[in-house]
Design a protein around this motif. Structure first.
Motif, mmCIF file in Angstrom:
data_model
loop_
_atom_site.group_PDB
_atom_site.id
_atom_site.type_symbol
_atom_site.label_atom_id
_atom_site.label_comp_id
_atom_site.label_asym_id
_atom_site.label_seq_id
_atom_site.Cartn_x
_atom_site.Cartn_y
_atom_site.Cartn_z
ATOM 1 N N ASP A 244 44.252 -20.263 -69.277
ATOM 2 C CA ASP A 244 44.695 -20.123 -67.909
ATOM 3 C C ASP A 244 43.879 -19.501 -66.869
ATOM 4 N N GLN A 245 43.056 -19.593 -65.660
ATOM 5 C CA GLN A 245 41.877 -19.677 -65.229
ATOM 6 C C GLN A 245 43.376 -18.327 -64.073
ATOM 7 N N SER A 246 44.338 -18.055 -63.833
ATOM 8 C CA SER A 246 44.263 -17.593 -63.027
ATOM 9 C C SER A 246 43.349 -15.805 -63.398
ATOM 10 N N ILE A 247 42.807 -15.872 -64.232
ATOM 11 C CA ILE A 247 42.576 -14.605 -64.933
ATOM 12 C C ILE A 247 41.610 -14.485 -64.336
ATOM 13 N N PHE A 248 40.849 -15.809 -63.219
ATOM 14 C CA PHE A 248 40.035 -15.953 -62.439
ATOM 15 C C PHE A 248 40.064 -15.838 -61.405
ATOM 16 N N ALA A 249 41.301 -16.172 -60.750
ATOM 17 C CA ALA A 249 41.464 -16.608 -60.071
ATOM 18 C C ALA A 249 39.844 -17.328 -58.564
ATOM 19 N N GLU B 148 43.998 -16.157 -77.306
ATOM 20 C CA GLU B 148 44.815 -15.626 -76.605
ATOM 21 C C GLU B 148 45.406 -15.152 -75.260
ATOM 22 N N VAL B 149 43.988 -14.338 -75.322
ATOM 23 C CA VAL B 149 44.359 -13.690 -74.118
ATOM 24 C C VAL B 149 43.807 -14.541 -72.977
ATOM 25 N N VAL B 150 43.153 -15.080 -73.169
ATOM 26 C CA VAL B 150 43.219 -16.868 -71.640
ATOM 27 C C VAL B 150 43.743 -16.766 -71.811
ATOM 28 N N SER B 151 44.979 -17.057 -72.812
ATOM 29 C CA SER B 151 45.942 -18.463 -71.713
ATOM 30 C C SER B 151 46.950 -17.565 -71.456
ATOM 31 N N ARG B 152 46.895 -16.507 -70.755
ATOM 32 C CA ARG B 152 48.508 -16.615 -70.117
ATOM 33 C C ARG B 152 48.072 -15.918 -68.991
ATOM 34 N N HIS B 153 49.064 -15.850 -68.227
ATOM 35 C CA HIS B 153 49.078 -15.741 -66.545
ATOM 36 C C HIS B 153 49.254 -14.542 -66.277
ATOM 37 N N TYR B 154 48.024 -14.519 -65.401
ATOM 38 C CA TYR B 154 47.683 -13.354 -63.851
ATOM 39 C C TYR B 154 47.642 -13.349 -63.045
ATOM 40 N N GLY B 155 48.469 -12.464 -62.514
ATOM 41 C CA GLY B 155 48.699 -12.805 -60.646
ATOM 42 C C GLY B 155 48.064 -12.026 -60.096
ATOM 43 N N HIS C 84 44.672 -22.590 -60.427
ATOM 44 C CA HIS C 84 45.792 -20.976 -61.013
ATOM 45 C C HIS C 84 46.557 -21.197 -62.111
ATOM 46 N N GLY C 85 46.108 -22.053 -62.978
ATOM 47 C CA GLY C 85 46.754 -21.859 -64.320
ATOM 48 C C GLY C 85 46.202 -22.431 -64.987
ATOM 49 N N THR C 86 47.226 -23.253 -65.715
ATOM 50 C CA THR C 86 46.042 -23.781 -67.021
ATOM 51 C C THR C 86 46.492 -25.122 -66.550
ATOM 52 N N PRO D 195 35.715 -2.023 -59.745
ATOM 53 C CA PRO D 195 35.902 -2.339 -60.819
ATOM 54 C C PRO D 195 36.282 -4.015 -61.809
ATOM 55 N N ASP D 196 36.131 -4.609 -61.812
ATOM 56 C CA ASP D 196 36.415 -6.255 -62.601
ATOM 57 C C ASP D 196 37.433 -5.429 -63.894
ATOM 58 N N ALA D 197 39.266 -5.926 -63.211
ATOM 59 C CA ALA D 197 39.947 -6.247 -63.944
ATOM 60 C C ALA D 197 39.364 -6.936 -65.904
ATOM 61 N N ILE D 198 38.404 -8.204 -65.475
ATOM 62 C CA ILE D 198 38.211 -8.863 -66.815
ATOM 63 C C ILE D 198 37.791 -7.180 -67.391
ATOM 64 N N TRP D 199 36.965 -6.706 -67.538
ATOM 65 C CA TRP D 199 36.312 -5.447 -68.787
ATOM 66 C C TRP D 199 37.244 -5.498 -69.455
ATOM 67 N N VAL D 200 39.065 -4.309 -68.857
ATOM 68 C CA VAL D 200 39.090 -4.199 -68.372
ATOM 69 C C VAL D 200 40.366 -4.726 -69.509
ATOM 70 N N ILE D 201 40.691 -6.348 -69.131
ATOM 71 C CA ILE D 201 41.680 -7.132 -70.161
ATOM 72 C C ILE D 201 40.656 -7.287 -71.322
ATOM 73 N N MET D 202 39.141 -7.554 -71.266
ATOM 74 C CA MET D 202 38.530 -7.752 -72.696
ATOM 75 C C MET D 202 38.498 -6.482 -73.793
ATOM 76 N N ARG D 203 39.042 -5.012 -73.320
ATOM 77 C CA ARG D 203 39.045 -3.448 -73.525
ATOM 78 C C ARG D 203 37.293 -3.113 -73.710
ATOM 79 N N GLY D 204 36.613 -3.672 -72.012
ATOM 80 C CA GLY D 204 35.558 -3.220 -72.330
ATOM 81 C C GLY D 204 34.355 -3.704 -73.255
ATOM 82 N N GLN D 205 34.666 -4.645 -74.124
ATOM 83 C CA GLN D 205 33.928 -5.247 -75.644
ATOM 84 C C GLN D 205 33.025 -6.644 -74.444
ATOM 85 N N SER D 206 32.428 -5.995 -75.038
ATOM 86 C CA SER D 206 31.049 -7.414 -75.037
ATOM 87 C C SER D 206 31.293 -8.520 -75.716
ATOM 88 N N LEU D 207 31.407 -9.734 -74.781
ATOM 89 C CA LEU D 207 31.858 -10.998 -75.579
ATOM 90 C C LEU D 207 30.840 -10.960 -76.788
#
Length: 431
Positions: free
Chosen positions: A272-277, A175-182, A246-248, A153-165
């Motif tokens: 913060d492009q760590s959301i995709f790595a 706000e969501v895309v500006s934070r850092h993800y490891g 991997h950052g802003t 599964p893809d973390a992106i959809w979890v981060i976006m709570r399964g919502q369509s863009l």
């Protein structure tokens, strides 16, 4: 964060006059290609390409960069402005986020490790990263991760709570895309969703799968992917304005992502492009992207045998026309009607990219626009123009004409300003 790549490939195929998509590509770049008609009189028609690009950069698109290269020469150009509220025109050498076009570059590094023997396509998750995902570590292979047949599964959809863009609140998105993800955080987020299907049983596009590819490569090399890909892909291919971030920080970035709806628009000032790595975090110029594909297809980054593997869909990935980090679409040029182009699309939060190249590396196209539509009709509208640009780029890019001069062309700032004015006018009418 976009229509699935299966849908994308089907849309591309449908948009290219119903040409049939072969299951494989010619097995060798040294094979004699079906060349253009020397009496066709066509060459690299810069005006036609520029007109098609300018047609893309109408509301909701704000600005775009484009590179076309082939036997008749190179044409690097731009249109519109560099951002939603920018007055400066986009430039041919402006840096933009290319999102999932990144995947072909990261897959190249992974295949280099396969050539070195530190990894194999059959290497399992458990062999390289034991304990990362215990329930599936003995089943998931590098091959499955590279061609999206693992079921991860893809973390992106979890981060976006399964919502369509199309349903997202744009302020919340920013706000969501500006934070850092490891890396491991993304894996843990993905674990909150159900595994999609038994490994190897189907095709399902997973960004998190490429985060795990990154982790596997780093585990066997002892080096971070941003440095590895710089040394092994970007520098050898002459991609001097390209970075995996991997950052802003986006060094040299000039094209600012923006999300657009009929009655609102949001400049995504901090991503913060760590959301995709390593799934989608490369920033580059359109010209550098064409340089990558030409170098890859010509066997300058991996062997031709490895390129053959990368461009040959296997198993369930055949249904999507997806190899390893690359998809296949029919070549729209009549001279190459029985052949395919190899490349990838990219759909970021506020930008969209497309890059394609002929298997012999002779003809390449790369394009990114900012001002991503966040509603279906808008997406369809720009996608149709994007297809027309791609068709134009390849159809006019034939040999048999004097070589065009290599040059940079400044963007059409007026087109971008019209886009911004249209957005503002619609918002004002709402008020």
């Amino acid at each position: 964060m976009s229509p699935t790549r299966r849908q994308f490939a089907q849309g591309m195929t449908a948009g290219l006059a119903g040409l049939v998509l072969p299951a494989t590509v010619s097995s060798s770049a040294s094979a004699v290609p079906k060349g253009p008609n020397p009496n066709s009189g066509r060459g690299l028609d810069e005006r036609a390409i520029q007109d098609a690009l300018d047609a893309v950069v109408q509301w909701p698109a704000v600005g775009a960069v484009c590179s076309v290269v082939g036997p008749a020469g190179r044409f690097d150009t731009a249109s519109g402005t560099r951002g939603l509220h920018a007055n400066a025109p986009a430039r041919a050498n402006s840096v933009a986020r290319i999102a999932s076009v990144t995947k072909g570059m990261v897959a190249t590094v992974a295949m280099q490790e396969v050539e070195r023997g530190t990894l194999s396509l059959d290497s399992t998750l458990g062999e390289v990263l034991p304990g990362l995902w215990p329930e599936h570590e003995d089943e998931v292979t590098l091959s499955m991760l590279l061609n999206h047949t693992s079921g991860m599964p893809d973390a992106i959809w979890v981060i976006m709570r399964g919502q369509s863009l199309f349903d997202l609140d744009l302020d919340e998105l920013a706000e969501v895309v500006s934070r850092h993800y490891g890396q491991r955080e993304l894996v843990e987020l993905a674990k909150q969703a159900d595994w999609w299907f038994e490994p190897g049983a189907d095709y399902g596009y997973s960004n998190t799968g490429y985060v795990v590819v990154e982790m596997m490569v780093e585990a066997v090399t002892g080096r971070r992917m941003p440095e590895l890909i710089r040394d092994r892909v970007f520098r050898p291919a002459g991609m001097h304005r390209t970075r995996l971030e991997h950052g802003t920080l986006v060094r040299g970035a000039e094209m600012q992502d923006a999300a657009v709806r009929p009655h609102e628009a949001k400049a995504l000032e901090t991503i913060d492009q760590s959301i995709f790595a390593s799934a989608a975090a490369v920033n580059t110029t359109a010209a550098d992207v064409t340089r990558f594909y030409q170098a890859l297809m010509r066997g300058e980054l991996v062997s031709q045998q490895t390129v053959d593997l990368m461009v040959t869909p296997v198993g369930p990935a055949v249904q999507a026309g997806y190899g390893y980090g690359l998809f296949l679409v029919p070549d729209p040029s009549p001279e190459y009607a029985d052949e395919v182009l190899v490349g990838h699309d990219g759909a970021g939060f506020g930008s969209v990219s497309l890059a394609l190249c002929s298997r012999d590396g002779e003809r390449a196209f790369a394009f990114t626009y900012i001002g991503r539509p966040y509603w279906q009709a808008g997406w369809d509208q720009v996608f149709a123009k994007e297809l027309d640009l791609m068709r134009t780029a390849f159809v006019v890019n034939a040999a048999g004409a004097p070589a065009s001069r290599d040059r940079l062309v400044r963007g059409n700032a007026a087109a971008g300003r019209r886009a911004v004015a249209e957005i503002g006018a619609r918002g004002a009418r709402l008020v």
